[in-house]
Design an enzyme around this catalytic site. Structure first.
Site, PDB file in Angstrom:
ATOM      1  CB  CYS A  80     -25.091  32.122  -6.173  1.00 41.03           C
ATOM      2  SG  CYS A  80     -23.636  32.827  -5.545  1.00 41.03           S
ATOM      3  CG  HIS A 109     -26.403  28.653  -4.047  1.00 37.04           C
ATOM      4  ND1 HIS A 109     -24.826  28.285  -4.438  1.00 37.04           N
ATOM      5  CD2 HIS A 109     -26.118  29.870  -3.483  1.00 37.04           C
ATOM      6  CE1 HIS A 109     -24.292  29.201  -4.080  1.00 37.04           C
ATOM      7  NE2 HIS A 109     -24.938  30.045  -3.453  1.00 37.04           N
ATOM      8  CG  ASN A 117     -21.582  30.520  -1.808  1.00 32.80           C
ATOM      9  OD1 ASN A 117     -21.649  30.109  -2.998  1.00 32.80           O
ATOM     10  ND2 ASN A 117     -22.463  31.436  -1.430  1.00 32.80           N
TER      11      ASN A 117
END
Ligand code: COA
Length: 348
Positions: A114, A251, A281
Site C-alpha cells: 500500500c 493512504h 482500502n
C-alpha cells in the site's frame, strides 16, 4: 537550475460493481454499524471477473488523457506500483505499453504494497532529476478482491479495487518534490502478506497461490506508530509547519487510523483527503484516487502544498511533500462544483 520533475496530469478509475456493507452482512458474520465504526468504510468497488489490474490502469490513464488532453506516446518510462499484477511476467507496465503502442519506453512494476505509489513517485522523481528520463507514467493499482478471503470477516470488509495515475515530466523550473522520507521494517512482514510461490509465513498452511493475510491489530499499531514520526521528519526536511500544508493525503486504509494520524501530527481532518468511505482500502491506488477526486471536486488547487504518506505490507512506508502546480483541467472546469470527495462517484 538542474532538471526537476513536475506533475502534469492525474487520472483515476474504479470498477462499476459496488459491494456495500449490507451485502457483506450476507456473506460473513458482520454488520454495517461495526464496519463503519471501526473502519469508516461503507462501500468498496469490485473488479469484474475478467477485469484485472492492467485493465484498471488503462482506464485510469484514459481518464488522465481525456481530462488533460495529452498524449502518452512520448512517455519514456512506465512505472506501476502493484502487488496484484495480472501476471508475474509480463509486467503490468508492459501490458500498458502494448495497449497504447508506446514506441520507446522502459517498463517496470514495483511492489511496496500500500506504500507502492509513494515509492513509484519517488523513483520517477529520481529518474527525472538525474536526467535519465523525461516523461513518466506513474500508476498505482490493485485488484485486492482477487486475493481476498471472503470468509475472513476481519479482512474482507476492508479492501476495494481501483487505479490511479499521474504523469511526471521534466521541467527546468521549480520542481514538485520538496521533501521525501521512506523506510521499511521487514520484521512486520508476518502481519500483512500475500502468499506467492511460498504460501507459509506463520506456520499456518494456506491454500491457493495468492491470498491476503493480515493481523489487523498489528497493522494498526504499526501505522499509528510509524506514520506520525515520518510526517514530522518530512515537515522538518521541508522546514514548514502543519499550517503550511494545504492537504494531507494519507493512504486510505481506515478512517480510525487516519483520525489517529491527524490527532498525533496536528494535521486537521478538514484538510485531509481520503477515499475509503465509498471505495474501501484500495491499496496502491488509494493516494492517487483521493488526490484525483480532490482535484476533480475543485478542492486541490494550483499552488497548494500537499503532504502524501503511504504505508502497508512489508512493513513499508514513505511520504513526500509536493507542490501542486497543475492548472485546472478540462473536466475540472466543468466539475468544480460537483460533490466533495467521499460522495459516491457517478458511474465508473
Ligand atoms: N464484524 C464484526 N465483528 C468483527 C469483525 C467484523 N467484520 N471483524 C472482527 N470482528 C470481531 C473479532 O472477532 C473480535 O471479536 P471477539 O472480541 O469476540 O474476539 C472483535 O471484533 C474485535 O476484534 P479486533 O480484531 O480486536 O478488532 P479491531 O478493533 O482491531 O478492528 C480492524 C479490526 C481490522 C478493523 C482493525 O484492527 C484495523 O483497522 N486494522 C488495520 C487494518 C488495515 O488497515 N490494513 C491495511 C493496511 S494497509
Amino acid at each position: 537550475m538542474g532538471s526537476k520533475s513536475r506533475i502534469t496530469g492525474i487520472g483515476s478509475y474504479v470498477p462499476c460493481k459496488i459491494l456495500a456493507n449490507a451485502e457483506l452482512e450476507t456473506m460473513v458474520d458482520t454488520n454495517d454499524e461495526w464496519i463503519v465504526q471501526r473502519t469508516g468504510i461503507r462501500e468498496r468497488r469490485i473488479a469484474a471477473k475478467e477485469e484485472f489490474t492492467s485493465h484498471m490502469c488503462i482506464n485510469a490513464i484514459d481518464n488522465l488523457i481525456h481530462k488533460y488532453d495529452v498524449s502518452v506516446l512520448d512517455v519514456d518510462m512506465i512505472l506501476v506500483a502493484t502487488y496484484t499484477p495480472d501476471f508475474h511476467a509480463p509486467s503490468v507496465a508492459c501490458l500498458i505499453q502494448q495497449h497504447y503502442g508506446i514506441p520507446a519506453t522502459g517498463t517496470l512494476d514495483l511492489n511496496a504494497a500500500c506504500a507502492g505509489f509513494m515509492y513509484a513517485m519517488n523513483v520517477a522523481d529520481g529518474l527525472i532529476t538525474s536526467g535519465l528520463n523525461r516523461k513518466i507514467l506513474v500508476v498505482g493499482a490493485d485488484t485486492a478482491s482477487k486475493i481476498t478471503d471472503y470468509t475472513d470477516r476481519s479482512s474482507c470488509i476492508l479492501f476495494g479495487d481501483a487505479a490511479g495515475v499521474i504523469l511526471m515530466e521534466r521541467t527546468e523550473e521549480a520542481g514538485a518534490c520538496i521533501a521525501r522520507h521512506f523506510g521499511a521494517d521487514g520484521s512486520g512482514g508476518i502481519h500483512l502478506y500475500r502468499t506467492g510461490l511460498r504460501s507459509e509465513m506463520t506456520g499456518k498452511k494456506l491454500t491457493g497461490g495468492g491470498m491476503l493475510m493480515q493481523n489487523g491489530r498489528e497493522v494498526y499499531r504499526f501505522a499509528v506508530g510509524t506514520v506520525p514520526i515520518g510526517v514530522r521528519k518530512l515537515l522538518n526536511l521541508a522546514q514548514c509547519g502543519v499550517q503550511e500544508i494545504d492537504w494531507f493525503i494519507p493512504h486510505s486504509a481506515n478512517l480510525r487510523i487516519v483520525e489517529s494520524l491527524c490527532k498525533k501530527t496536528g494535521l486537521p481532518m478538514e484538510k485531509t483527503l481520503t477515499s475509503m468511505e465509498y471505495y474501501g482500502n484500495t491499496s496502491a491506488a488509494s493516494i492517487p484516487l483521493s488526490l484525483s477526486k480532490g482535484v476533480e471536486a475543485g478542492q486541490v488547487k494550483e499552488g497548494d502544498r500537499l503532504l502524501l504518506f503511504g504505508f502497508g505490507g512489508g512493513f513499508t512506508y514513505g511520504g513526500m511533500i509536493v507542490n501542486w502546480t497543475l492548472r485546472c483541467c478540462r473536466s475540472n472546469r466543468r466539475t468544480a462544483r460537483l460533490p466533495i470527495l467521499g460522495r459516491r462517484s457517478r458511474g465508473c
